[in-house]
Design a protein around this motif. Structure first.
Motif, short mmCIF file in Angstrom:
data_model
loop_
_atom_site.label_atom_id
_atom_site.label_comp_id
_atom_site.label_asym_id
_atom_site.label_seq_id
_atom_site.Cartn_x
_atom_site.Cartn_y
_atom_site.Cartn_z
N HIS A 69 -11.57 42.93 34.04
CA HIS A 69 -11.23 43.69 35.24
C HIS A 69 -10.94 42.68 36.35
O HIS A 69 -11.68 41.70 36.52
CB HIS A 69 -12.40 44.60 35.65
N ILE A 70 -9.88 42.91 37.12
CA ILE A 70 -9.50 42.03 38.23
C ILE A 70 -9.45 42.87 39.50
O ILE A 70 -8.82 43.93 39.52
CB ILE A 70 -8.13 41.37 37.99
N ARG A 71 -10.12 42.39 40.54
CA ARG A 71 -10.09 43.07 41.85
C ARG A 71 -9.58 42.07 42.89
O ARG A 71 -10.19 41.02 43.10
CB ARG A 71 -11.46 43.58 42.25
N GLY A 76 -6.77 46.02 45.74
CA GLY A 76 -6.05 46.38 44.51
C GLY A 76 -6.83 45.91 43.29
O GLY A 76 -7.50 44.88 43.34
N GLU A 77 -6.77 46.70 42.21
CA GLU A 77 -7.49 46.28 41.01
C GLU A 77 -6.83 46.84 39.77
O GLU A 77 -6.08 47.81 39.82
CB GLU A 77 -8.96 46.66 41.07
N VAL A 87 0.35 38.42 36.15
CA VAL A 87 0.46 37.46 37.24
C VAL A 87 -0.56 37.90 38.28
O VAL A 87 -0.62 39.08 38.64
CB VAL A 87 1.88 37.44 37.85
N CYS A 88 -1.36 36.97 38.74
CA CYS A 88 -2.42 37.28 39.70
C CYS A 88 -2.40 36.20 40.78
O CYS A 88 -2.61 35.03 40.47
CB CYS A 88 -3.76 37.33 38.97
N ALA A 94 -13.00 38.62 39.23
CA ALA A 94 -12.72 39.17 37.90
C ALA A 94 -14.00 39.12 37.09
O ALA A 94 -14.89 38.31 37.36
CB ALA A 94 -11.62 38.36 37.21
N TRP A 95 -14.09 40.01 36.08
CA TRP A 95 -15.27 40.02 35.23
C TRP A 95 -14.93 40.60 33.86
O TRP A 95 -13.98 41.35 33.69
CB TRP A 95 -16.41 40.80 35.87
#
Length: 122
Positions: A69-71, A76-77, A87-88, A94-95
């Motif tokens: 998971h990316i926040r 935004g997540e 692309v981040c 993240a976790w």
């Protein structure tokens, strides 16, 4: 110019709580294979090394296994999993989601150069 290396023999390895990074350096490309175990979270496992509140590395990634998971700092997540290319931009946490380790490839270069190095190291 032609240069080939195998990820089976990385140039360096960086260990951090609940994971590690294996880095291969080539001319014009720094490639990273990241492995994150269940329980890994950037803000807990890497932030103390980075010295920042959120990850400030740009990632161009491909997820091989597991779910993450990316926040973003702006709220935004999303969640990424096997087969996803992402692309981040800098400014995120993240976790690992679930009980399967996450393995991802990062092509952006910043991860291979600076990720999980102590702030004093650069």
């Amino acid at each position: 110019m032609l240069e080939v290396k195998t990820v089976e023999k990385p140039d360096e390895r960086r260990d951090f709580p609940h994971g590690h990074l294996e880095v291969t350096h080539l001319t014009g490309l720094d490639f990273a294979v990241a492995t994150f175990e269940p329980g890994w979270r950037w803000s807990e496992s890497v932030a103390p090394l980075a010295g920042t509140e959120s990850c400030q590395i740009h990632h161009n990634g491909y997820v091989v296994a597991g779910r993450m998971h990316i926040r973003m700092d702006d709220g935004g997540e999303t969640e990424v999993g096997p087969g996803d290319v992402f692309v981040c931009s800098p400014g995120h946490d993240a976790w690992v989601v679930g009980e399967e380790q996450v393995v991802l490839y990062d092509f952006a270069g910043g991860m291979a150069e600076d990720y999980a190095k102590a702030a004093a190291e650069g």
